[in-house]
Design an enzyme around this catalytic site. Structure first.
Site: not given
Length: 678
Positions: A521-523
Site C-alpha cells: 500500500f502507498h498512502s
C-alpha cells in the site's frame, strides 16, 4: 535511429523533483522542425542531411556525461537534431514515392526493432543514456552501429537540394494534427511490448496475457500493420479501418484481460498500418508546419498523459484527473483529422484522373520485409530464453521462515539518473528477501521510457510478480514480488477525493502450505490529511476482513504512535507494528498479525533511491497450537527483544551489511538488526 529520436526522452529528471522544476521545457526539443520554416536553414539542412543525422547521435554519447543535468541537455540536443533531420529527410524524399516509402519503412521498423531490443533487455533499451556497462548497457556498441547506419542511410544525396520549393497539397494543419496523434500512439503504446499487457493486467489467478510470454503478439500485430499499410494502403486509409482502430482503442481503455488486449492488438495493427500513408501525406507539405506543429501536438498529448496521474503536482492538473479516456479520444480524433486530409487529397487526385502515386521500384520492400521477419525471429528467440522456469525457492524453507520487505524505488532511477534495476536486484538477493513490496513502481509512461522493473527482478530472483494497478489506473504504482505462489490478488484504489490516488494490492500467498495475506500500500501525500484519514479507515477494514496471518508492506505518511497510525494498528485491523519503539519512521511501515515475528532491520539505500529498504522476518506457525499462540500472545511477550545469539542461525540477517556494509548498504538507525522471540 528511431530509439534515439523518440525514446531517449526517458531521462526523467523533471519528475525526480516531484514538481515543476523548469527542466520540463526540454520536452519541446522535439519541435525543432519549426526551424525548417526558415528557408535558408531548410536549404542547408536538406542539403546536409548526413551532418544533421550524425549530430543527432549526441544522444547516444550522453552516457559519457556523468552529471544528470548536463546529460539531460545532451539528450535534448540529440532529440532536437533527430526530429529536425528526419523531418528534412522525409520532405526531401517526398518527390520520389519509392524512396519516401523506404524512409518511412526504416523509421517504423526502427520502432519495432527498439521494442525487440527492449524485450531482450527487460524493457530497457541498451543504448539509452540511463544505461551504462554497470547496468547492462551496450552504449559503445550502439554508437558504433548508429554511426555506420547513419552513413549508409545518407549515402545518396537529397532528391531536393538547395532550391527547395513549398508544396501546396491539402491542409498542413490537419496533417500535422494527424501526425501528432500518430506519434503519440506509437510512442505511448507500442514502444514496449509490455505496455498494453499491463493496461489489462488485473492480478491473480492469471486470466489475461503476461508480458514475458505473450509479448510477441504485440510484435505480430505491429508487423501485420506495416504489411497492410504498404501492400494495401487503400484498406489502411479507409474509414472502416479507422473505425476498427477506434473500437480497439475503446476496448483497450475499458476492458481488462484478453478482451482488452485484443482491442490493443487491433489498435497496434491500425497505428502501424496508417503510419506509412499518413506520414507520406505529411511529407508532401511544408515540413515546418506538418512536423513542427505535429510534434507540438504530440508534446501536448505527452503532457496530458502525465497530467492525468500527476494532477496533484501540476497547474490545472485536477481538470484532467484520471482521464485516460480523454487522452485516447483525443489521440484517435487527431488521427482522424489527419486521415480526413489524406482522403481528401486522394479524392481530388482521382477526380483529376491523376490517380494516386504508387512506388515504382519496390525492391526495397523485399529488404524491409526480410528485416521484419528477422526481427520477429529474434523476438521469439528472446521469448524462448525468457520463458518462466518456475524455479521459486524461498531462502529458509527448513525454518518455515520468510523475509518480507518494503521499498519505495522511485521509478527505478538512482540519484545519478542511471537505471537501478541491477543494484536493486543485488540488494534484495543478498538480504534474502522472499516477499517484497515495491512502491512508485509504475514506469509505463513516455517520461519514464515505458519500462517495467519487475520483469528483471522476478526472472533473475525467481519470484512471482503482481505488477499491481496498471498504467491506466492513474497511480504511481505498487508491485508485489514473492518466492511463494500467489493464490489470489486484487487491486484497490483507495479513497482520494483531493490528492493522488493511493494504490493497494491484497494478495494471498501459499507460504509453506499456509495461506498468508500480504498487503502492499502507498498512502496519499502529506498535503491531503482528509485523503489519508479515509485511506487509513479503508485499509484498516480491508486488513480486518481476513482472519488469516497477514503482513502489511506500506508507505503510510504518518508518525509512529500518532494520528492515522492508530487506525492502521487497531482492533479493527488486528495488526501489530513490527517495532513500535522505532520512532524514526515517517513513511515506511511493516505490520503483521498471526505470525511469529523474529527480526527487523533497516538497510541504507546507498544512492539507489530516496528511501531505505525495510525488512522483517516471520516464522509461519506449523501447528494449530503454534497458530493459537501466534494470535493470542500478550503484547509484552510479543515485543520482547533478544540478542542475536539467542535465535537460530537460520533466523539471522546476513552479516555482510554490518559495520560499513557493502556498496553503500549497511544496517543503520539501530546499527544492527533487532531480534524478537516468544
Amino acid at each position: 535511429m528511431y530509439s534515439l529520436m523518440m525514446t531517449n526522452t526517458s531521462i526523467d529528471f523533471p519528475l525526480w523533483h516531484m514538481g515543476i522544476s523548469g527542466y520540463e521545457a526540454l520536452v519541446m526539443t522535439t519541435i525543432s522542425p519549426f526551424l525548417l520554416g526558415i528557408k535558408p536553414l531548410r536549404s542547408f539542412i536538406v542539403s546536409n542531411q548526413r551532418i544533421a543525422h550524425l549530430l543527432s547521435l549526441a544522444g547516444l554519447l550522453a552516457y559519457l556525461v556523468k552529471d544528470p543535468v548536463y546529460r539531460l541537455f545532451t539528450v535534448g540536443f540529440g532529440v532536437s537534431m533527430g526530429c529536425l533531420s528526419w523531418a528534412a529527410t522525409w520532405y526531401s524524399d517526398s518527390v520520389q514515392p519509392t524512396r519516401l516509402e523506404a524512409r518511412i519503412l526504416a523509421w517504423t521498423i526502427g520502432l519495432l526493432m527498439s521494442s525487440v531490443a527492449k524485450f531482450a533487455w527487460y524493457t530497457n533499451n541498451p543504448i539509452w543514456p540511463i544505461m551504462h556497462a554497470e547496468n547492462g548497457g551496450w552504449n559503445a556498441t550502439g554508437l558504433f552501429l548508429a554511426i555506420l547506419a547513419a552513413l549508409r542511410f545518407t549515402r545518396r544525396g537529397p532528391l531536393q537540394g538547395g532550391n527547395t520549393t513549398e508544396k501546396k497539397s491539402g491542409s498542413a494543419v490537419l496533417s500535422a494534427i494527424g501526425i501528432g496523434g500518430l506519434f503519440f500512439g506509437l510512442h505511448s503504446l507500442l514502444s514496449d511490448t509490455s505496455t498494453m499487457i499491463l493496461w489489462v493486467w488485473d492480478g491473480y489467478p492469471i486470466r489475461g496475457p503476461v508480458s514475458n510470454v505473450h509479448g510477441w503478439y504485440t510484435i505480430a500485430a505491429m508487423t501485420a500493420g506495416i504489411l497492410i499499410g504498404v501492400l494495401r494502403p487503400g484498406l489502411a486509409t479507409s474509414w472502416t479501418a479507422y473505425g476498427l482502430g477506434c473500437v480497439g482503442a475503446a476496448y483497450l481503455t475499458l476492458y481488462e484481460q484478453w478482451r482488452g488486449y485484443y482491442g490493443g492488438l487491433t489498435l497496434a495493427a491500425y497505428l502501424m498500418a496508417i503510419a506509412v500513408p499518413l506520414m507520406g501525406n505529411a511529407a508532401k507539405k511544408s515540413p515546418a508546419a506538418t512536423f513542427g506543429l505535429g510534434f507540438l501536438v504530440y508534446n501536448f498529448l505527452v503532457l496530458f498523459h502525465v497530467w492525468v496521474v500527476a494532477y496533484a503536482f501540476v497547474p490545472g492538473g485536477p481538470l484532467v484527473r484520471e482521464h485516460t479516456d480523454w487522452i485516447m479520444i483525443t489521440m484517435m480524433l487527431s488521427i482522424g483529422v489527419g486521415l480526413f486530409d489524406l482522403i481528401s487529397q486522394q479524392a481530388k487526385a482521382n477526380k483529376k484522373k491523376a490517380g494516386v502515386h504508387r512506388p515504382g521500384n519496390t525492391h526495397h520492400r523485399t529488404y524491409h520485409f526480410g528485416v521484419l521477419g528477422v526481427l520477429n525471429l529474434l523476438f521469439l528467440s528472446a521469448n524462448f530464453l525468457r520463458f518462466p522456469t518456475n524455479d521459486y525457492k524461498p531462502y529458509h524453507a527448513k525454518d518455515r521462515l520468510f523475509t518480507a520487505g518494503i521499498w519505495t524505488i522511485h521509478f527505478s532511477l538512482d540519484n545519478d539518473m542511471w537505471s537501478s534495476e541491477y543494484r536493486m536486484r543485488d540488494l534484495i538477493k543478498e538480504m534474502e528477501v522472499d516477499v517484497i513490496g515495491l512502491l512508485e513502481s509504475d514506469l509505463q509512461r513516455v517520461i519514464m521510457g515505458n519500462r517495467d522493473t519487475t520483469q528483471l527482478l522476478a526472472e533473475d530472483l525467481g519470484m512471482y510478480v503482481d505488477y499491481g494497478p496498471g498504467p491506466n489506473k492513474h497511480t504511481w504504482g505498487a508491485a508485489l514480488l514473492s518466492k511463494f505462489p500467489i493464490v489470489n490478488s486484487t487491486h484497490h484504489l483507495l479513497p482520494s477525493p483531493v490528492g493522488e490516488l493511493a494504490p493497494a494490492i491484497h494478495a494471498t500467498l501459499d507460504v509453506y502450505g499456509t495461506l498468508v495475506d500480504v498487503f502492499v500500500f502507498h498512502s496519499g501525500q502529506e498535503e491531503d490529511p482528509e485523503d489519508r484519514r479515509l485511506q487509513s479507515e479503508y485499509l484498516s477494514k480491508l486488513m480486518g476482513s481476513t482472519n488469516r496471518p497477514s503482513v502489511l508492506l506500506s508507505y503510510l505518511v504518518t508518525e509512529p504512535l500518532k494520528g492515522n497510525y492508530n487506525t492502521y494498528v487497531s482492533d479493527v485491523s488486528g495488526m501489530h507494528d513490527v517495532d513500535k519503539t522505532d520512532w524514526d519512521r515517517w513513511c515506511e511501515y511493516i505490520l503483521f498479525k498471526g505470525l511469529r515475528r523474529t527480526g527487523y532491520a533497516r538497510v541504507s539505500r546507498s544512492t539507489i533511491t530516496d528511501t531505505e529498504l525495510q525488512v522483517a522476518k516471520f516464522v509461519v506457525p506449523n501447528s494449530e497450537e503454534d497458530s493459537k499462540f501466534a494470535w493470542g500472545v500478550p503484547e509484552d511477550v510479543r515485543d520482547r527483544r533478544v540478542e542475536e545469539h539467542e535465535v537460530p542461525e537460520g533466523w539471522r540477517f546476513p552479516a555482510m551489511f554490518r559495520g560499513e556494509g557493502v556498496r553503500g548498504h549497511r544496517y543503520h538507525v539501530f546499527d544492527e538488526p533487532r531480534y524478537y522471540n516468544f
